[in-house]
Design a protein around this motif. Structure first.
Motif, PDB file in Angstrom:
ATOM      1  N   PRO A  24       0.764  -1.219   0.040  1.00 56.88           N
ATOM      2  CA  PRO A  24       0.112   0.072   0.133  1.00 56.88           C
ATOM      3  C   PRO A  24       0.833   1.262  -0.069  1.00 56.88           C
ATOM      4  O   PRO A  24       1.950   1.012   0.133  1.00 56.88           O
ATOM      5  CB  PRO A  24      -0.755  -0.087   1.083  1.00 56.88           C
ATOM      6  CG  PRO A  24      -0.737  -1.538   1.587  1.00 56.88           C
ATOM      7  CD  PRO A  24       0.627  -1.956   1.050  1.00 56.88           C
ATOM      8  N   THR A  25       0.065   2.361   0.001  1.00 53.68           N
ATOM      9  CA  THR A  25       0.870   3.606  -0.218  1.00 53.68           C
ATOM     10  C   THR A  25       1.477   3.926   1.340  1.00 53.68           C
ATOM     11  O   THR A  25       0.663   3.909   2.088  1.00 53.68           O
ATOM     12  CB  THR A  25      -0.109   4.827  -0.514  1.00 53.68           C
ATOM     13  OG1 THR A  25      -0.638   4.453  -1.836  1.00 53.68           O
ATOM     14  CG2 THR A  25       0.454   6.015  -0.621  1.00 53.68           C
ATOM     15  N   GLY A  26       2.503   4.435   1.019  1.00 52.71           N
ATOM     16  CA  GLY A  26       3.180   4.933   2.612  1.00 52.71           C
ATOM     17  C   GLY A  26       3.841   3.882   3.390  1.00 52.71           C
ATOM     18  O   GLY A  26       4.351   4.285   4.541  1.00 52.71           O
ATOM     19  N   VAL A  27       3.943   2.578   2.860  1.00 54.95           N
ATOM     20  CA  VAL A  27       4.416   1.678   3.597  1.00 54.95           C
ATOM     21  C   VAL A  27       6.009   1.712   3.628  1.00 54.95           C
ATOM     22  O   VAL A  27       6.698   1.055   4.259  1.00 54.95           O
ATOM     23  CB  VAL A  27       3.958   0.183   3.020  1.00 54.95           C
ATOM     24  CG1 VAL A  27       4.626  -0.228   1.874  1.00 54.95           C
ATOM     25  CG2 VAL A  27       3.965  -0.783   4.136  1.00 54.95           C
ATOM     26  N   GLY A  28       6.780   2.211   2.597  1.00 51.72           N
ATOM     27  CA  GLY A  28       8.283   2.414   2.590  1.00 51.72           C
ATOM     28  C   GLY A  28       8.782   1.718   1.716  1.00 51.72           C
ATOM     29  O   GLY A  28      10.089   1.209   1.803  1.00 51.72           O
ATOM     30  N   LYS A  29       8.012   1.512   0.598  1.00 53.07           N
ATOM     31  CA  LYS A  29       8.900   0.691  -0.564  1.00 53.07           C
ATOM     32  C   LYS A  29      10.034   1.417  -1.140  1.00 53.07           C
ATOM     33  O   LYS A  29      11.006   0.578  -1.355  1.00 53.07           O
ATOM     34  CB  LYS A  29       7.604   0.408  -1.654  1.00 53.07           C
ATOM     35  CG  LYS A  29       6.574  -0.312  -1.091  1.00 53.07           C
ATOM     36  CD  LYS A  29       5.503  -0.573  -2.216  1.00 53.07           C
ATOM     37  CE  LYS A  29       4.924   0.657  -2.879  1.00 53.07           C
ATOM     38  NZ  LYS A  29       4.151   1.330  -1.801  1.00 53.07           N
ATOM     39  N   THR A  30       9.838   2.437  -1.404  1.00 50.72           N
ATOM     40  CA  THR A  30      11.221   3.130  -2.159  1.00 50.72           C
ATOM     41  C   THR A  30      12.249   3.310  -1.214  1.00 50.72           C
ATOM     42  O   THR A  30      13.481   2.896  -1.859  1.00 50.72           O
ATOM     43  CB  THR A  30      10.573   4.666  -2.631  1.00 50.72           C
ATOM     44  OG1 THR A  30       9.554   4.768  -3.456  1.00 50.72           O
ATOM     45  CG2 THR A  30      11.729   5.456  -3.292  1.00 50.72           C
ATOM     46  N   THR A  31      12.136   3.543  -0.148  1.00 49.40           N
ATOM     47  CA  THR A  31      13.242   3.775   0.937  1.00 49.40           C
ATOM     48  C   THR A  31      13.916   2.212   1.135  1.00 49.40           C
ATOM     49  O   THR A  31      14.864   2.025   1.397  1.00 49.40           O
ATOM     50  CB  THR A  31      12.672   4.119   2.156  1.00 49.40           C
ATOM     51  OG1 THR A  31      12.094   5.403   2.150  1.00 49.40           O
ATOM     52  CG2 THR A  31      14.020   4.253   3.008  1.00 49.40           C
ATOM     53  N   LEU A  51       4.970  -5.203   4.789  1.00 51.64           N
ATOM     54  CA  LEU A  51       4.042  -4.825   5.590  1.00 51.64           C
ATOM     55  C   LEU A  51       4.290  -3.744   6.817  1.00 51.64           C
ATOM     56  O   LEU A  51       5.300  -3.920   7.448  1.00 51.64           O
ATOM     57  CB  LEU A  51       3.778  -6.203   6.492  1.00 51.64           C
ATOM     58  CG  LEU A  51       3.301  -7.600   5.543  1.00 51.64           C
ATOM     59  CD1 LEU A  51       3.515  -8.672   6.272  1.00 51.64           C
ATOM     60  CD2 LEU A  51       1.918  -7.153   5.015  1.00 51.64           C
ATOM     61  N   ASN A  52       3.522  -2.947   7.035  1.00 53.07           N
ATOM     62  CA  ASN A  52       3.479  -1.933   8.099  1.00 53.07           C
ATOM     63  C   ASN A  52       3.146  -2.427   9.343  1.00 53.07           C
ATOM     64  O   ASN A  52       2.046  -2.749   9.580  1.00 53.07           O
ATOM     65  CB  ASN A  52       2.560  -0.769   7.697  1.00 53.07           C
ATOM     66  CG  ASN A  52       2.766   0.330   8.404  1.00 53.07           C
ATOM     67  OD1 ASN A  52       3.385   0.614   9.272  1.00 53.07           O
ATOM     68  ND2 ASN A  52       2.085   1.389   7.914  1.00 53.07           N
ATOM     69  N   GLY A 104       7.956 -13.390  -0.499  1.00 52.98           N
ATOM     70  CA  GLY A 104       8.217 -13.196   0.763  1.00 52.98           C
ATOM     71  C   GLY A 104       7.587 -11.981   1.437  1.00 52.98           C
ATOM     72  O   GLY A 104       6.918 -11.190   0.564  1.00 52.98           O
ATOM     73  N   CYS A 105       8.039 -11.288   2.451  1.00 52.44           N
ATOM     74  CA  CYS A 105       7.674 -10.050   3.054  1.00 52.44           C
ATOM     75  C   CYS A 105       8.758  -9.434   3.488  1.00 52.44           C
ATOM     76  O   CYS A 105       9.789  -9.863   4.057  1.00 52.44           O
ATOM     77  CB  CYS A 105       6.655 -10.162   3.768  1.00 52.44           C
ATOM     78  SG  CYS A 105       7.003 -11.271   5.572  1.00 52.44           S
ATOM     79  N   ILE A 106       8.474  -8.015   3.867  1.00 50.28           N
ATOM     80  CA  ILE A 106       9.627  -7.140   4.539  1.00 50.28           C
ATOM     81  C   ILE A 106       8.639  -6.296   5.503  1.00 50.28           C
ATOM     82  O   ILE A 106       7.652  -5.676   5.130  1.00 50.28           O
ATOM     83  CB  ILE A 106      10.335  -6.221   3.651  1.00 50.28           C
ATOM     84  CG1 ILE A 106      11.317  -7.157   2.516  1.00 50.28           C
ATOM     85  CG2 ILE A 106      11.472  -5.441   4.389  1.00 50.28           C
ATOM     86  CD1 ILE A 106      11.776  -6.033   1.685  1.00 50.28           C
ATOM     87  N   MET A 107       9.005  -6.625   6.724  1.00 48.58           N
ATOM     88  CA  MET A 107       8.564  -5.623   8.065  1.00 48.58           C
ATOM     89  C   MET A 107       9.060  -4.295   7.961  1.00 48.58           C
ATOM     90  O   MET A 107      10.122  -4.228   8.106  1.00 48.58           O
ATOM     91  CB  MET A 107       8.420  -6.677   9.214  1.00 48.58           C
ATOM     92  CG  MET A 107       7.668  -5.876  10.343  1.00 48.58           C
ATOM     93  SD  MET A 107       8.016  -6.606  11.889  1.00 48.58           S
ATOM     94  CE  MET A 107       7.672  -8.161  11.643  1.00 48.58           C
ATOM     95  N   THR A 108       8.088  -3.359   7.740  1.00 50.53           N
ATOM     96  CA  THR A 108       8.574  -2.118   7.802  1.00 50.53           C
ATOM     97  C   THR A 108       8.096  -1.304   8.904  1.00 50.53           C
ATOM     98  O   THR A 108       7.188  -1.578   9.616  1.00 50.53           O
ATOM     99  CB  THR A 108       8.352  -1.029   6.592  1.00 50.53           C
ATOM    100  OG1 THR A 108       6.696  -1.266   6.391  1.00 50.53           O
ATOM    101  CG2 THR A 108       8.591  -1.972   5.489  1.00 50.53           C
ATOM    102  N   ALA A 157      12.932  -3.471   8.518  1.00 51.44           N
ATOM    103  CA  ALA A 157      13.225  -2.148   8.292  1.00 51.44           C
ATOM    104  C   ALA A 157      12.807  -1.395   9.533  1.00 51.44           C
ATOM    105  O   ALA A 157      11.567  -1.282   9.980  1.00 51.44           O
ATOM    106  CB  ALA A 157      12.650  -1.380   7.000  1.00 51.44           C
ATOM    107  N   ASN A 158      13.699  -0.672  10.289  1.00 49.53           N
ATOM    108  CA  ASN A 158      13.367  -0.092  11.597  1.00 49.53           C
ATOM    109  C   ASN A 158      13.969   1.400  11.609  1.00 49.53           C
ATOM    110  O   ASN A 158      14.253   1.902  12.751  1.00 49.53           O
ATOM    111  CB  ASN A 158      13.915  -0.903  12.708  1.00 49.53           C
ATOM    112  CG  ASN A 158      15.548  -0.912  12.739  1.00 49.53           C
ATOM    113  OD1 ASN A 158      16.140  -0.751  11.640  1.00 49.53           O
ATOM    114  ND2 ASN A 158      16.235  -1.150  13.808  1.00 49.53           N
ATOM    115  N   GLY A 159      14.025   2.045  10.549  1.00 52.56           N
ATOM    116  CA  GLY A 159      14.473   3.341  10.217  1.00 52.56           C
ATOM    117  C   GLY A 159      14.627   3.832   8.819  1.00 52.56           C
ATOM    118  O   GLY A 159      14.124   3.233   7.848  1.00 52.56           O
ATOM    119  N   GLN A 160      14.717   5.298   8.783  1.00 53.16           N
ATOM    120  CA  GLN A 160      15.131   5.817   7.523  1.00 53.16           C
ATOM    121  C   GLN A 160      16.436   5.855   6.802  1.00 53.16           C
ATOM    122  O   GLN A 160      16.780   6.259   5.700  1.00 53.16           O
ATOM    123  CB  GLN A 160      14.499   7.571   7.709  1.00 53.16           C
ATOM    124  CG  GLN A 160      13.028   7.269   7.947  1.00 53.16           C
ATOM    125  CD  GLN A 160      12.081   6.785   6.691  1.00 53.16           C
ATOM    126  OE1 GLN A 160      12.482   7.159   5.776  1.00 53.16           O
ATOM    127  NE2 GLN A 160      10.973   6.202   7.245  1.00 53.16           N
TER     128      GLN A 160
END
Length: 489
Positions: A269-276, A377-378, A400-404, A430-433
């Motif tokens: 979804p939007t804003g879940v952090g895919k680009t980062t 996944l947010n 698979g999945c990535i927990m953001t 993923a736990n930060g920017q």
């Protein structure tokens, strides 16, 4: 037929003239006084044959139309008919002439000069052979095929109506039975849990801890029911954590993605952090194999400047970023980049309820390359939202999945619940920017321990008195397919 008229002063003399002219077998047709004399109309016996029934071929053979009803049969029916005839107004009619020998006319010598005939009632016409042979109107032809088709259609319609009515009644009955079964299961579950809570209070403690950590009520109840007997609260919690960690699948060596390579698409979804997250993975690939082995693709052509963030990361890493609009562009780009070791695709974010999600999944699946989709996944989303996201992006299967956003989540039991029930393979956390520092492999034991350590405040926990009602609403857990593959050891 030759009718002759005889006149005389008296009837005796007139009859004598008839006998002399026509013979003793003459037929008297009429006898009446006319102008002071007696007039007799008589017919020769040879002409009587002309009064018989006409031949069948003659037009006279057909009966004349008559409005007179046939006389009823039987004495009981003749009496009303006779009575009805008596009530009709009298109408003078001449009695038809009767054929008799002339010798019997001798008694007429003493008869008065004028003897009027008494009126008689009309007699029904006798049934003759000519009557029976009279032409009758033809009855319409009977169409057996049409009648059969009509009856078949009526029977089919009746069966269809009966089947529809029966189906409706059966459906209503089944709905009522399901409702009754649900009510009975709820009541039995409430009674059962109330009894279990009194007999084994440690199960209530474990259940309350799991609900406070963010796990779903169904998974919590399922594991509590499987809890071995004879364990206290501490041992029971240890057993629960072990079972949860055993049912989480996580990548333990990132060589599976960095050394093997391939085409990976990050979706969600939007804003879940895919680009980062894409930039973090790209940095790890560059550090391992160099920028010439990596290619970046973005499909975000809808947002204004949506691809600029990835281009900035690509410029920093020294990697070319390709922008595609549709499936045709993606096919061309993947064909040109087939010599690259790793290709990362950053997709446009869209709601899991958007119909374009299906189109996006189809575009990646039919691109002509083996695109492995990684779902982001947010960790801050609710359990219900995460399950919707997985169902929407599942398609033919997720790699698979990535927990953001792990650093923003108050509790992560909701994400771990989805991993356990949906059987998703956890690639990264993923736990930060920061790029690429804030990307780590998932440690199952650490994640489970953190879920219970960072559970919600005690004020938000469910009271013991509310647990039976909450468990009653779960129904039969055996019908939940997502719990059938949970391994409890």
């Amino acid at each position: 037929m030759n009718v002759k008229k005889f006149t005389a002063p008296t009837s005796r003399e007139a009859l004598r003239k008839v006998r002399e002219a026509l013979g003793p077998d003459a037929v008297i047709l009429s006898n009446r006084p006319v102008d002071g004399v007696v007039e007799i109309l008589a017919l020769d016996n040879d002409d009587v044959a002309s009064l018989a029934s006409p031949s069948e071929e003659s037009e006279m053979a057909a009966p004349r139309p008559s409005m007179q009803m046939p006389a009823p049969e039987g004495p009981a029916l003749r009496e009303p008919a006779a009575r009805y005839a008596d009530e009709l107004p009298a109408e003078p009619m001449m009695r038809p002439a009767a054929r008799q020998p002339f010798s019997s006319l001798g008694a007429l010598d003493d008869a008065p000069a004028y003897a009027p005939q008494a009126p008689v009632q009309p007699q029904p016409q006798p049934q003759t052979y000519a009557n029976r042979r009279a032409p009758q109107p033809e009855a319409p032809a009977f169409d057996m095929a049409a009648m059969t088709a009509m009856m078949s259609a009526a029977i089919a319609q009746a069966k269809e109506s009966a089947a529809s009515a029966a189906a409706g009644e059966m459906q209503g009955m089944m709905s009522e039975l399901r409702a009754m079964r649900g009510m009975m299961e709820s009541q039995l579950a409430e009674l059962s849990w109330g009894t279990t809570q009194q007999r084994e209070p440690q199960k209530a403690v474990v259940l309350r801890e799991m609900l406070a950590a963010g796990f779903s009520a169904s998974l919590s109840r399922y594991l509590v029911d499987k809890l071995p007997a004879g364990k206290d609260a501490t041992e029971a919690m240890r057993w629960i954590k072990t079972v949860l960690a055993r049912n989480i699948t996580a990548m333990t060596d990132e060589d599976a993605i960095l050394d093997r390579g391939g085409v990976f698409a990050l979706v969600g979804p939007t804003g879940v952090g895919k680009t980062t997250t894409t930039a973090k993975l790209a940095a790890r690939c560059v550090m391992r194999h160099g920028p010439e082995k990596l290619a970046l693709i973005t499909t975000d052509a809808y947002r204004i400047g949506g691809h600029e963030q990835l281009r900035i990361y690509g410029k920093i890493l020294g990697v070319m970023v390709h922008s595609v609009k549709d499936e045709a562009d993606l096919r061309i780009a993947l064909k040109e980049l087939r010599n690259k070791h790793t290709v990362l695709i950053d997709t446009i974010g869209m709601s899991q309820r958007d119909q374009m999600v299906t189109e996006q999944v189809a575009m990646l699946t039919d691109s002509g390359a083996n695109v492995q989709r990684l779902l982001c996944l947010n960790a801050t989303a609710t359990n219900e939202t995460l399950n919707e996201v997985v169902r929407a992006y599942q398609g033919s299967g997720l790699a698979g999945c990535i927990m953001t956003k792990l650093d923003e989540a108050a509790s992560i039991g909701n994400v771990l619940d989805v991993l356990v029930r949906q059987k998703l393979n956890l690639y990264y956390i993923a736990n930060g920017q920061r790029v690429p520092e804030d990307l780590h492999l998932g440690d199952r034991a650490m994640l489970v321990d953190r879920a219970f350590r960072n559970k919600r405040d005690a004020a938000a926990q469910i009271a013991d008195a509310d647990l039976p009602l909450m468990m009653a609403g779960l129904g039969n857990l055996n019908n939940d397919r997502s719990l059938r593959e949970v391994y409890v050891g």
